[in-house]
Motif scaffolding. Structure first.
Motif, PDB file in Angstrom:
ATOM      1  N   LEU A  82       0.631  -1.080   0.104  1.00 42.74           N
ATOM      2  CA  LEU A  82      -0.098  -0.058   0.081  1.00 42.74           C
ATOM      3  C   LEU A  82       0.853   1.285  -0.093  1.00 42.74           C
ATOM      4  CD1 LEU A  82      -2.925   1.202   0.114  1.00 42.74           C
ATOM      5  CD2 LEU A  82      -2.718   1.008   2.619  1.00 42.74           C
ATOM      6  N   ASP A  83       1.948   1.088   0.674  1.00 44.27           N
ATOM      7  CA  ASP A  83       2.966   2.553   0.644  1.00 44.27           C
ATOM      8  C   ASP A  83       3.438   2.747  -0.738  1.00 44.27           C
ATOM      9  OD1 ASP A  83       2.511   2.768   3.395  1.00 44.27           O
ATOM     10  OD2 ASP A  83       4.553   1.701   3.942  1.00 44.27           O
ATOM     11  N   ALA A  84       3.589   1.656  -1.720  1.00 45.23           N
ATOM     12  CA  ALA A  84       3.843   2.118  -3.216  1.00 45.23           C
ATOM     13  C   ALA A  84       2.662   2.842  -3.747  1.00 45.23           C
ATOM     14  CB  ALA A  84       4.487   0.746  -3.656  1.00 45.23           C
ATOM     15  N   VAL A  85       1.600   2.385  -3.490  1.00 52.85           N
ATOM     16  CA  VAL A  85       0.291   2.841  -4.276  1.00 52.85           C
ATOM     17  C   VAL A  85       0.390   4.166  -3.822  1.00 52.85           C
ATOM     18  CG1 VAL A  85      -2.075   2.693  -4.577  1.00 52.85           C
ATOM     19  CG2 VAL A  85      -0.622   0.656  -4.316  1.00 52.85           C
ATOM     20  N   VAL A  86       0.445   4.547  -2.535  1.00 51.74           N
ATOM     21  CA  VAL A  86       0.193   5.790  -1.875  1.00 51.74           C
ATOM     22  C   VAL A  86       1.263   6.917  -2.355  1.00 51.74           C
ATOM     23  CG1 VAL A  86       0.696   7.429   0.133  1.00 51.74           C
ATOM     24  CG2 VAL A  86      -0.736   5.247   0.284  1.00 51.74           C
ATOM     25  N   PHE A  87       2.618   6.342  -2.808  1.00 50.88           N
ATOM     26  CA  PHE A  87       3.665   6.920  -3.289  1.00 50.88           C
ATOM     27  C   PHE A  87       3.335   7.469  -4.847  1.00 50.88           C
ATOM     28  CE2 PHE A  87       7.570   7.323  -5.732  1.00 50.88           C
ATOM     29  CZ  PHE A  87       8.431   8.406  -4.848  1.00 50.88           C
ATOM     30  N   LEU A  88       2.910   6.607  -5.481  1.00 51.67           N
ATOM     31  CA  LEU A  88       2.569   6.866  -6.800  1.00 51.67           C
ATOM     32  C   LEU A  88       1.165   7.493  -6.922  1.00 51.67           C
ATOM     33  CD1 LEU A  88       3.132   3.484  -8.729  1.00 51.67           C
ATOM     34  CD2 LEU A  88       4.505   5.402  -8.861  1.00 51.67           C
ATOM     35  N   ARG A  89       0.406   7.524  -6.109  1.00 51.55           N
ATOM     36  CA  ARG A  89      -0.913   8.559  -5.978  1.00 51.55           C
ATOM     37  C   ARG A  89      -0.345  10.042  -5.709  1.00 51.55           C
ATOM     38  NH1 ARG A  89      -4.359   6.894  -8.953  1.00 51.55           N
ATOM     39  NH2 ARG A  89      -5.586   8.817  -8.026  1.00 51.55           N
ATOM     40  N   PRO A 538      13.388   3.839  -0.576  1.00 54.09           N
ATOM     41  CA  PRO A 538      13.772   5.076   0.122  1.00 54.09           C
ATOM     42  C   PRO A 538      12.747   5.986   0.264  1.00 54.09           C
ATOM     43  CG  PRO A 538      14.948   5.274  -1.852  1.00 54.09           C
ATOM     44  CD  PRO A 538      13.987   3.984  -2.243  1.00 54.09           C
ATOM     45  N   TYR A 539      11.568   5.706   0.913  1.00 50.68           N
ATOM     46  CA  TYR A 539      10.379   6.841   1.006  1.00 50.68           C
ATOM     47  C   TYR A 539      11.000   8.131   1.736  1.00 50.68           C
ATOM     48  CZ  TYR A 539       7.203   2.909  -0.263  1.00 50.68           C
ATOM     49  OH  TYR A 539       6.561   1.809  -0.878  1.00 50.68           O
ATOM     50  N   HIS A 540      12.028   7.907   2.911  1.00 48.51           N
ATOM     51  CA  HIS A 540      12.253   8.854   3.547  1.00 48.51           C
ATOM     52  C   HIS A 540      13.081  10.004   2.647  1.00 48.51           C
ATOM     53  CE1 HIS A 540      15.795   6.120   3.407  1.00 48.51           C
ATOM     54  NE2 HIS A 540      16.549   7.177   3.804  1.00 48.51           N
ATOM     55  N   THR A 541      13.328   9.424   1.352  1.00 44.55           N
ATOM     56  CA  THR A 541      14.301  10.716   0.476  1.00 44.55           C
ATOM     57  C   THR A 541      13.240  10.796  -0.592  1.00 44.55           C
ATOM     58  OG1 THR A 541      15.232   8.870  -0.749  1.00 44.55           O
ATOM     59  CG2 THR A 541      16.345   9.508   1.006  1.00 44.55           C
ATOM     60  N   GLU A 542      12.617   9.963  -1.136  1.00 40.95           N
ATOM     61  CA  GLU A 542      11.703  10.266  -2.329  1.00 40.95           C
ATOM     62  C   GLU A 542      10.421  11.119  -1.994  1.00 40.95           C
ATOM     63  OE1 GLU A 542      13.317   9.903  -5.247  1.00 40.95           O
ATOM     64  OE2 GLU A 542      14.871   9.066  -3.697  1.00 40.95           O
ATOM     65  N   ILE A 543       9.633  10.890  -0.873  1.00 45.08           N
ATOM     66  CA  ILE A 543       8.406  11.426  -0.736  1.00 45.08           C
ATOM     67  C   ILE A 543       8.786  12.862  -0.432  1.00 45.08           C
ATOM     68  CG2 ILE A 543       6.656  11.947   1.014  1.00 45.08           C
ATOM     69  CD1 ILE A 543       6.277   8.727   1.086  1.00 45.08           C
ATOM     70  N   PRO A 544       9.890  13.314   0.457  1.00 42.00           N
ATOM     71  CA  PRO A 544      10.209  14.663   0.706  1.00 42.00           C
ATOM     72  C   PRO A 544      10.450  15.334  -0.726  1.00 42.00           C
ATOM     73  CG  PRO A 544      11.297  13.508   2.496  1.00 42.00           C
ATOM     74  CD  PRO A 544      10.649  12.639   1.570  1.00 42.00           C
ATOM     75  N   ARG A 545      11.102  14.750  -1.557  1.00 53.49           N
ATOM     76  CA  ARG A 545      11.661  15.508  -2.926  1.00 53.49           C
ATOM     77  C   ARG A 545      10.306  15.801  -3.668  1.00 53.49           C
ATOM     78  NH1 ARG A 545      16.389  14.303  -5.616  1.00 53.49           N
ATOM     79  NH2 ARG A 545      16.446  12.580  -4.347  1.00 53.49           N
ATOM     80  N   LEU A 546       9.385  14.828  -3.812  1.00 54.00           N
ATOM     81  CA  LEU A 546       8.156  15.060  -4.403  1.00 54.00           C
ATOM     82  C   LEU A 546       7.190  16.310  -3.971  1.00 54.00           C
ATOM     83  CD1 LEU A 546       6.943  11.465  -4.989  1.00 54.00           C
ATOM     84  CD2 LEU A 546       8.057  12.999  -6.687  1.00 54.00           C
ATOM     85  N   LEU A 547       7.195  16.218  -2.474  1.00 58.16           N
ATOM     86  CA  LEU A 547       6.387  17.264  -1.737  1.00 58.16           C
ATOM     87  C   LEU A 547       7.105  18.615  -1.876  1.00 58.16           C
ATOM     88  CD1 LEU A 547       5.275  15.249   1.408  1.00 58.16           C
ATOM     89  CD2 LEU A 547       4.196  15.710  -0.723  1.00 58.16           C
ATOM     90  N   VAL A 548       8.515  18.643  -1.940  1.00 60.60           N
ATOM     91  CA  VAL A 548       8.952  20.053  -2.227  1.00 60.60           C
ATOM     92  C   VAL A 548       8.762  20.634  -3.612  1.00 60.60           C
ATOM     93  CG1 VAL A 548      11.120  21.082  -2.319  1.00 60.60           C
ATOM     94  CG2 VAL A 548      10.891  19.900  -0.399  1.00 60.60           C
ATOM     95  N   PHE A 549       8.944  19.641  -4.561  1.00 63.77           N
ATOM     96  CA  PHE A 549       8.622  20.177  -5.866  1.00 63.77           C
ATOM     97  C   PHE A 549       7.209  20.530  -5.997  1.00 63.77           C
ATOM     98  CE2 PHE A 549      12.313  17.404  -7.691  1.00 63.77           C
ATOM     99  CZ  PHE A 549      13.009  18.455  -7.835  1.00 63.77           C
TER     100      PHE A 549
END
Length: 717
Positions: A82-89, A538-549
């Motif tokens: 489910l975390d991967a689906v949330v990330f892609l959403r 690496p959710y701790h690096t990629e999610i912040p990157r997406l949210l900052v963009f």
């Protein structure tokens, strides 16, 4: 910088991405790189090494793009959870909202910005970027209504899409809880801060307490022991096991058939000891005193039903809140065992110390940010350092120093942040690996928002307005941001190009792991695949990157609309790249069950409110009081929407519904599986191992059966 320079920058980054993408499509076909681009499972299969060389391996192809594009949501859940689906959403949501913003702002706001002043325009390639920003609009212009209207459309669209995503992901989480098979964590409660007694050991105290107060629902318990020599021996044994498995994997099929005449096991296997028993009595009198001395004031308590475990984990067991503290236990492979032994009374000290250290680290990071801002302001840099005047007078060097160099320095500095935040989160005392990664994700996000956005803007404002910045009061901060944000459009556009586009290419190629594999094969003479641990996402690096963009996109959408096409390209390519990584590269070791989505929602609302604040200062600066008045109700409605979503959806991420748990317990009882579940609970959690040899044998044997022929691997590639 003019449009020609921006297009040149975009062209260079596009060429770099194209070369790296083509290189990836070739490298992924090489058998020696299977462990990098197809995960640990395919890396353990050696049959492809016997294939004859073919020219097809050296020809770039786009087959991975089609495979990633055609992958359904069910495929993503099966591969990454489910975390991967949330990330892609997050990516899909960003594509949707910034597509709407691009249509509105490119065709409505951008022409108004360009013709905002009565001036003689050059040909567009020679135009400066400033004429395309909102700073080119003259004071009191009646066209400022278009900017206010665009802000309303973007905000309403974002809230509508955010509500749809909240509803869909909440339903996914409910299905994740209700439709999942029985898990040990659903029946297990972690109890810490057990009161010490000189007469009885912790195990006896736990048994007596729960039999007295939870006799009808209490099943058993498992003590947690201090990690020491035993843990080190078990870790060394497991590492040796993996090394031996990697060495003898070439003869796996032959050796797995042969059996040992004395014990009946496979010829290439040996046993890794199981974890500590439930109680000291199971070990005999010889080891019982040693175990009692190693007991921690923490225990895993097993209950007969999910409902009983959930109620107990949310209850205050005694009048003293600092004793018998309960939490719902993580999954067995998600438990952070070393943190369970931390005395509960010390956790708040660790949290305060970690928070203080994080803040100090963020403040000290202003040094590199100051260097970046100094490089981005060539005129100020020449005044401070006169010896650079001759160098910066050259056009190419000036564009290099003010354009590429600041973003590159900032990106290199930001690479050290995630490991440091992971260390801080581990010291903080998280009881699970997924919890530690989520905590690190929040810390990295705060760091990026502060250093990439606010620090660059405020430090740049300090450098440009050194004589007036001291007179700024807090209520004038929106005006300061409104002045500085359009001026920083070029820096953030190049940041999207260098940090965004280049990071996707590096994520796809995995240069660091590729280099390790090359060194392992050339220097260590290892002809097999890379013998390293499997990589988790690496959710701790990629999610912040997406949210900052996303924050940059919302902030600049009406102030500098030219950034939106570059953001759309980034999110569109990211959708394909991360799909491929989830399907082929990363192996899901543990997951949080979609707990990252509230972070996404909160940051999106923060981005919208920040955009409203800057717009409020901008409209006031441009003497458009009516437009400023219309921004205030928009901000209030956005905050009310946030409160509604928090009350409607966020509770589902904190607690499991009692109705769902009771229905699941009744279903298990009616099917007769409850007794089987109870028997498996006692052996589910093993403190001194992460995976025993029998599990690894089954894992390897299953993969070897699944992929045995070269054509099978061709189909996967």
């Amino acid at each position: 910088m003019n449009i020609t320079g921006l297009m040149t920058s975009a062209g260079i980054n596009t060429a770099i991405c194209f070369v790296l993408f083509s290189l990836f499509s070739v490298l992924r076909k090489q058998p020696c790189n299977a462990g990098i681009y197809f995960g640990q499972r395919i890396a353990q299969v050696r049959s492809k090494h016997h294939e004859p060389f073919c020219f097809e391996r050296l020809v770039p192809s786009a087959s991975w793009i089609m495979k990633a594009w055609r992958a359904s949501e069910e495929d993503i859940i099966a591969s990454g959870g489910l975390d991967a689906v949330v990330f892609l959403r997050i990516i899909v949501f960003s594509i949707q909202i910034f597509s709407i913003a691009a249509i509105i702002c490119i065709f409505l706001v951008l022409p108004l910005n360009y013709f905002g002043q009565e001036m003689q325009h050059k040909n567009i390639p020679s135009e400066s970027l400033e004429v395309f920003t909102v700073g080119n609009v003259k004071e009191g212009s009646r066209w400022l209504w278009a900017h206010c209207l665009a802000l309303y459309v973007i905000t309403c669209s974002a809230c509508g899409l955010l509500y749809i995503e909240n509803k869909n992901i909440a339903n996914m989480r409910l299905a994740y809880v209700s439709a999942s098979p029985p898990k040990p964590s659903q029946f297990t409660v972690l109890v810490r801060a057990i009161p010490w007694s000189s007469e009885k050991c912790y195990s006896d105290l736990v048994s007596r307490f729960f039999r007295k107060y939870y006799g009808s629902s209490y099943l058993s318990h498992q003590m947690i022991y201090r990690s020491g020599t035993v843990q080190k021996l078990m870790s060394d044994a497991e590492k040796m096991y993996k090394m031996l498995k990697s060495t003898h994997m070439r003869d796996y099929h032959r050796s797995s058939i042969l059996t040992c005449g004395l014990c009946g096991g496979t010829a290439s296997s040996f046993q890794i000891l199981a974890g500590e028993p439930e109680s000291a009595e199971d070990r005999g009198d010889f080891t019982a005193p040693d175990l009692r001395e190693k007991e921690c004031a923490a225990v895993l308590v097993f209950f007969r039903t999910r409902f009983a475990a959930n109620i107990t984990s949310k209850s205050l067991l005694t009048p003293n809140p600092m004793q018998w503290v309960t939490d719902l236990a993580p999954e067995p492979n998600d438990v952070f065992w070393s943190n369970l032994c931390i005395p509960y009374r010390l956790l708040w000290i660790r949290r305060v110390a970690t928070l203080s250290t994080t803040i100090v680290f963020m403040l000290f990071s202003l040094g590199p940010v100051g260097v970046v801002c100094g490089l981005a302001n060539a005129d100020k840099l020449q005044n401070l350092l006169p010896f650079l005047r001759g160098i910066l007078e050259r056009k190419f060097m000036s564009q290099l120093v003010t354009g590429y160099l600041p973003s590159v320095i900032l990106i290199l500095f930001l690479y050290i942040v995630p490991p440091i935040m992971m260390l801080f989160s581990a010291v903080e005392g998280s009881i699970s690996h997924s919890g530690r990664k989520k905590s690190a994700c929040i810390k990295v996000l705060y760091f990026l928002i502060w250093n990439v956005f606010f620090a660059n803007i405020l430090v740049g404002s300090f450098i440009d307005r050194l004589d007036t910045i001291q007179n700024v009061v807090p209520r004038e901060m929106p005006t300061v941001l409104a002045k500085v944000v359009p001026e920083k459009a070029f820096f953030f556009t190049t940041y999207v190009l260098t940090s965004g586009w280049a990071s996707l290419a590096c994520e796809l190629v995995q240069p660091f792991v590729l280099l390790c594999n090359l060194v392992d094969r050339l220097l260590c003479r290892n002809k097999g695949v890379l013998s390293c641990d499997v990589m988790s996402f690496p959710y701790h690096t990629e999610i912040p990157r997406l949210l900052v963009f996303g924050l940059i996109g919302f902030t600049f959408c009406i102030f500098a609309p030219l950034i939106l096409p570059f953001l759309l390209v980034y999110f569109s390519v990211a959708n394909l790249v991360y799909r491929n990584q989830i399907l082929d590269v990363y192996v899901t070791k543990y997951q949080s069950g979609g707990l990252y989505w509230p972070i996404v929602h909160n940051v999106t609302i923060f981005s919208l409110v920040l955009t409203h604040t800057i717009a409020l200062g901008f409209f006031g600066m441009k003497k458009s009081t009516v437009a400023s008045g219309f921004v205030v109700p928009l901000t209030i409605c956005t905050l009310l929407f946030h409160i509604y979503c928090r009350e409607r959806f966020f509770l589902l991420y904190k607690d499991n519904a009692a109705q769902v748990l009771i229905d699941m317990d009744r279903e298990d009882e009616q099917s007769g599986r409850l007794e089987e579940i109870h028997q498996q609970l006692c052996s589910a959690y093993c403190q001194f191992k992460s995976r025993n040899a029998a599990d690894l044998d089954q894992f390897d044997h299953r993969d070897a059966q699944m992929i045995q022929k070269p054509e099978d691997i061709k189909h996967v590639v």
